[in-house]
Scaffold this active site. Structure first.
Site, PDB file in Angstrom:
ATOM      1  N   HIS A  30      -7.602  48.107  85.857  1.00  0.00           N
ATOM      2  CA  HIS A  30      -8.478  47.002  86.273  1.00  0.00           C
ATOM      3  C   HIS A  30      -8.579  46.011  85.124  1.00  0.00           C
ATOM      4  CE1 HIS A  30     -12.564  45.756  88.312  1.00  0.00           C
ATOM      5  NE2 HIS A  30     -11.911  44.713  87.788  1.00  0.00           N
ATOM      6  N   GLU A 213     -19.885  45.861  92.964  1.00  0.00           N
ATOM      7  CA  GLU A 213     -20.141  45.365  91.601  1.00  0.00           C
ATOM      8  C   GLU A 213     -21.517  44.705  91.657  1.00  0.00           C
ATOM      9  OE1 GLU A 213     -17.596  42.140  90.307  1.00  0.00           O
ATOM     10  OE2 GLU A 213     -18.137  42.402  88.187  1.00  0.00           O
ATOM     11  N   ASP A 291     -11.478  44.902  82.562  1.00  0.00           N
ATOM     12  CA  ASP A 291     -11.823  43.801  83.486  1.00  0.00           C
ATOM     13  C   ASP A 291     -11.340  42.444  82.942  1.00  0.00           C
ATOM     14  OD1 ASP A 291     -12.727  42.863  85.901  1.00  0.00           O
ATOM     15  OD2 ASP A 291     -14.855  43.011  85.432  1.00  0.00           O
ATOM     16  N   ASP A 292     -12.157  41.792  82.107  1.00  0.00           N
ATOM     17  CA  ASP A 292     -11.824  40.482  81.543  1.00  0.00           C
ATOM     18  C   ASP A 292     -12.108  40.534  80.040  1.00  0.00           C
ATOM     19  OD1 ASP A 292     -11.369  38.821  84.128  1.00  0.00           O
ATOM     20  OD2 ASP A 292     -13.267  39.858  84.466  1.00  0.00           O
TER      21      ASP A 292
END
Ligand code: HPA
Ligand code: ZN
Length: 350
Positions: A30, A213, A291-292
């Site tokens: 992810h 989320e 994620d980011d």
């Protein structure tokens, strides 16, 4: 596959455990490639492409990385992605990620990309996919990382837009292994993309979706029952529904959990209050991911290390989480077995 945990787990604690978290082989399942754009690269690409940025310098941009929720992050994230124009830009962004992933002992990565945020600016699907796919091939030669791509549909856009995106990508079907669903979750339930995901299933694409989320536990159930996804991205709101927790554990549905992201986007108040340890204890096939990472304060090893510092997780959990990352990946069983053997070797040597 043999999933027998190593024998010496109880002896691995403290600094030894922290070192092992960093050096053990792991998969990342992810990570949004646009979320790996570091401020320095954003400014380099903006200069190269003549794109004006509403920030004076790298420091001013970094200062903007204080988020109240998912949407306030997405606004900054899509603005940052606006500097990407050429195949070379996409390649450079992905190679920068693979260098970081290699340093974190990532041996396999399934990388999300958001084509609609680029095609809306006039960038061709082929430009995006050729740049990213070339980086994936190079990652194997340069870093020994096995990498594949997952095309994400932006859920705040329409079903018709998602279908058009799928059409545009199909001539390059060999360059990605699956589809996902991301962007603004609340008010954009999985049902909106039922027909798109059904078509993707017919095409033999793997299917995943962000769910639970910011959105409710019911979105996790809809992603499973309506979109027929194989993994849930985030999924942490399942804790609101004990029946769903039992279902996820029973069916061994993987969750790609992103602890630092959840803190930055205020999905949870602090890392110490993150439900990951409870999910692992409940027998859910959880994994740790970034994620980011350029926006949330760390790549995958920072997620492991900080989470293990904050929560009651031990060496047995470290082994389980890394093993889960291989078990949940979209690769053949022989690759899973090979990486699990390497994981066993890392624990035996710890
Ligand atoms: N959630 C939804 N969409 C996203 C995210 C996220 O955490 N990161 C990038 N796009
Ligand atoms: Zn995500």
């Amino acid at each position: 596959m043999r999933f027998a945990p190593p024998a010496n787990l109880d002896a691995i604690t403290g600094d030894r455990l922290q070192a092992l978290l960093r050096t053990m082989p792991k998969a990342e399942l992810h990570v949004h490639i646009e979320g790996t754009l570091e401020p320095e690269l954003i400014f380099d690409l903006a200069r190269r492409n003549g794109v004006a940025l509403p920030y004076a310098d790298v420091e001013a941009l970094r200062t903007a990385y204080a988020f109240a929720d998912l949407q306030s992050f997405l606004d900054v994230y899509y603005a940052g992605a606006g500097v990407l124009r050429t195949e070379e830009d996409f390649h450079a962004m992905a190679m920068a990620y693979f260098a970081r992933a290699a340093a974190d002992h990532v041996v396999h990565a399934e990388v999300f990309f958001d084509p609609q945020t680029h095609t809306a600016r006039g960038v061709a699907m082929a430009t995006i996919l050729h740049g990213l796919a070339r980086a994936c091939r190079e990652a194997r030669h340069t870093y020994g990382i096995d990498a594949s791509l997952i095309l994400c549909f932006l859920r705040h856009l329409s079903e018709a837009d998602a279908f058009a995106t799928l059409e545009a990508a199909l001539p390059l079907r060999d360059l990605f292994v699956g589809v996902g669903l991301d962007s603004s979750e609340r008010g954009n339930p999985p049902e909106k993309f039922a027909r798109v995901f059904a078509r993707c299933g017919e095409l033999g694409l793997h299917r995943v979706a962000h769910a639970g989320e910011e959105g409710p536990a019911a979105y996790i159930e809809a992603a499973l029952d309506v979109l027929h996804v194989e993994r849930i991205d985030h999924g942490v709101r399942c804790v609101d529904d004990p029946t769903l927790v039992a279902r996820l554990a029973g069916a061994q549905i993987p969750l790609t959990v992103c602890p630092l992201s959840n803190v930055k986007l205020r999905v949870v108040p602090t890392l110490a209050q993150h439900p990951l340890a409870a999910l692992v204890a409940a027998g859910i096939r959880a994994t740790i991911n970034s994620d980011d990472p350029a926006y949330f304060g760390g790549y995958v090893n920072a997620n492991y290390v900080d989470t293990f510092r904050a929560l009651p997780l031990d060496a047995r959990d470290a082994y389980t989480l890394a093993r889960n990352s291989f078990a949940a990946s979209f690769v053949e069983d022989s690759a899973k077995a090979r990486w699990t053997d390497a994981l066993d070797a890392a624990f035996a040597a710890a």
